[in-house]
Design an enzyme around this catalytic site. Structure first.
Site, short mmCIF file in Angstrom:
data_model
loop_
_atom_site.label_atom_id
_atom_site.label_comp_id
_atom_site.label_asym_id
_atom_site.label_seq_id
_atom_site.Cartn_x
_atom_site.Cartn_y
_atom_site.Cartn_z
CB SER A 1 -0.99 0.09 1.20
OG SER A 1 -0.27 -0.19 2.37
CG ASP B 1 -1.00 -8.37 11.19
OD1 ASP B 1 0.06 -8.65 10.84
OD2 ASP B 1 -1.45 -7.89 12.21
CB SER C 1 17.19 -4.38 5.27
OG SER C 1 17.89 -3.00 5.69
CE1 TYR D 1 13.42 -3.09 9.11
CE2 TYR D 1 15.74 -2.44 8.75
CZ TYR D 1 14.57 -2.65 8.57
OH TYR D 1 14.41 -2.44 7.21
CE LYS E 1 13.34 -5.93 6.85
NZ LYS E 1 12.54 -6.41 5.93
CB ILE F 1 14.77 3.13 -0.25
CG1 ILE F 1 15.53 1.90 -0.38
CG2 ILE F 1 13.64 3.49 -1.21
CD1 ILE F 1 16.42 2.09 -1.52
P1 NAP Z 1 6.78 1.73 4.67
O1 NAP Z 1 6.63 3.04 3.79
O2 NAP Z 1 6.81 1.80 6.28
O3 NAP Z 1 5.77 0.67 4.39
C1 NAP Z 1 5.42 -0.50 5.01
C2 NAP Z 1 4.36 -1.35 4.26
O4 NAP Z 1 4.36 -2.55 5.07
C3 NAP Z 1 3.06 -0.65 4.32
O5 NAP Z 1 2.44 -1.00 2.96
C4 NAP Z 1 2.30 -1.44 5.41
O6 NAP Z 1 0.86 -1.58 5.20
C5 NAP Z 1 2.94 -2.84 5.40
N1 NAP Z 1 2.83 -3.42 6.62
C6 NAP Z 1 3.35 -3.29 8.05
N2 NAP Z 1 2.77 -3.99 8.63
C7 NAP Z 1 2.21 -5.12 8.00
C8 NAP Z 1 1.62 -6.22 8.42
N3 NAP Z 1 1.94 -6.57 9.78
N4 NAP Z 1 0.84 -6.74 7.77
C9 NAP Z 1 0.80 -6.41 6.45
N5 NAP Z 1 1.42 -5.14 5.84
C10 NAP Z 1 2.27 -4.78 6.76
O7 NAP Z 1 8.06 0.80 4.54
P2 NAP Z 1 9.20 0.88 3.29
O8 NAP Z 1 10.15 1.73 3.53
O9 NAP Z 1 8.36 0.93 1.96
O10 NAP Z 1 9.89 -0.67 3.33
C11 NAP Z 1 9.07 -1.71 2.72
C12 NAP Z 1 10.13 -2.91 3.08
O11 NAP Z 1 11.74 -2.53 2.67
C13 NAP Z 1 10.38 -3.28 4.61
O12 NAP Z 1 10.62 -4.89 4.80
C14 NAP Z 1 11.67 -2.61 4.96
O13 NAP Z 1 12.12 -3.14 6.23
C15 NAP Z 1 12.58 -2.78 3.80
N6 NAP Z 1 13.61 -1.75 3.74
C16 NAP Z 1 13.34 -0.47 3.71
C17 NAP Z 1 14.42 0.49 3.35
C18 NAP Z 1 14.11 1.98 3.41
O14 NAP Z 1 15.11 2.60 3.28
N7 NAP Z 1 12.91 2.50 3.19
C19 NAP Z 1 15.56 -0.33 3.41
C20 NAP Z 1 15.82 -1.56 3.52
C21 NAP Z 1 14.84 -2.04 3.41
P3 NAP Z 1 -0.04 -0.71 6.17
O15 NAP Z 1 0.25 0.73 5.81
O16 NAP Z 1 -1.40 -1.13 5.86
O17 NAP Z 1 0.25 -1.03 7.65
#
Ligand code: NAP
Length: 248
Positions: free
Chosen positions: A15, A64, A143, A156, A160, A189
């Site tokens: 989402s 979830d 990550s 975290y 990961k 990111i």
């Molecule tokens: P984000 O913007 O916080 O979005 C998180 C997403 O996960 C949202 O769609 C949220 O949905 C969903 N989510 C959270 N808890 C959930 C659950 N229990 N069941 C189903 N959906 C759930 O995060 P992002 O930065 O895009 O990160 C996405 C992935 O990439 C994560 O695994 C994160 O650890 C990884 N990552 C991110 C970065 C970065 O720099 N951003 C770097 C390395 C890895 P709702 O809004 O409906 O809760």
């Protein structure tokens, strides 16, 4: 190249942020995409509308990932309705950051439930239809922090890093069924997850990234599309770094 026409895909946490970009990219490549959310139903509906407006196919699906029964039921339902389930991108994740001395058991449990148990539950449910079809693609979004560690992210980083062990184990278990299983380790990111970081932390991350910019969700989505493609059929158990050179 890298088409997914006729494939049915589920992106957990589709989402917002990285997940949203992955949904849009897979749909543009021809996949019918199920956009999972936990709380953000309106956001997931908006992603689906944007995909449909661009000529793609998408459906929101709320569950979830920490609830393994709900995860199982949702994946079984997609697979039954569509008669196939080809691609799982396990992207849903949360981070609760704290230095070790102040780190609470409860916060570790929450991250384990979503980032690790949720990913395993999603893969376990997805593997059944993939085995039957003798074709499948699973991509875990891990990550860079799982590879190099980060002060203030003990829990975290643990979840990961664990995902990389899961990736390699599941890859070995289902290779004989032509199911490939890979991980992506994004660097820094631009999403909601990183937006709240203090300015000095963002500055530090930027300085430490040789390519000299913060990554975009589209950078991660392009790598995901490759791993889901027919062309990546001989790539399994791989950890693909999309980090601008932050960790080599
Ligand atoms: P984000 O913007 O916080 O979005 C998180 C997403 O996960 C949202 O769609 C949220 O949905 C969903 N989510 C959270 N808890 C959930 C659950 N229990 N069941 C189903 N959906 C759930 O995060 P992002 O930065 O895009 O990160 C996405 C992935 O990439 C994560 O695994 C994160 O650890 C990884 N990552 C991110 C970065 C970065 O720099 N951003 C770097 C390395 C890895 P709702 O809004 O409906 O809760």
């Amino acid at each position: 190249m890298f088409r997914l026409d006729g494939r049915v895909a589920l992106v957990t946490g589709g989402s917002r942020g990285i997940g949203r970009a992955i949904c849009e990219t897979l749909a543009k490549a021809g996949a019918e995409v199920y956009v999972n959310y936990a709380k953000g139903e309106a956001a997931a509906r908006e992603v689906c509308e944007a995909i449909r407006a661009a000529g793609g196919k998408a459906e929101p699906i709320g569950f979830d990932v920490a609830d393994s029964k709900a995860t199982d039921e949702a994946i079984a339902r997609i697979s039954k309705e569509k008669g196939r389930f080809d691609v799982l991108v396990s992207n849903a994740g949360i981070s609760i950051d704290q230095l070790l001395l102040r780190f609470k058991d409860d916060d570790l449990d929450k991250m384990l439930a979503v980032n690790l148990k949720g990913a395993i539950a999603s893969a376990r449910a997805a593997i059944r239809p993939m085995m039957r079809a003798r074709w499948g693609r699973i991509v875990f979004i891990s990550s860079v922090v799982g590879e190099m560690g980060n002060a203030g992210q003990v829990g975290y980083a643990a979840t990961k890093a664990a995902l990389l062990g899961v990736t390699k184990s599941v890859a070995k278990e289902y290779a004989s069924r032509s199911v490939t299983v890979n991980a992506i380790t994004p660097g820094f990111i631009e999403t909601d997850m990183t937006a709240s970081l203090p300015a000095e932390v963002r500055e530090q991350m930027l300085k430490a990234t040789p390519l000299g910019r913060i990554g975009s969700p589209a950078d991660v989505a392009a790598a995901t599309l490759y791993l889901c493609s027919e062309e990546a059929g001989f790539v399994t158990g791989h950890v693909l770094r999309v980090n601008g050179g932050l960790y080599l």
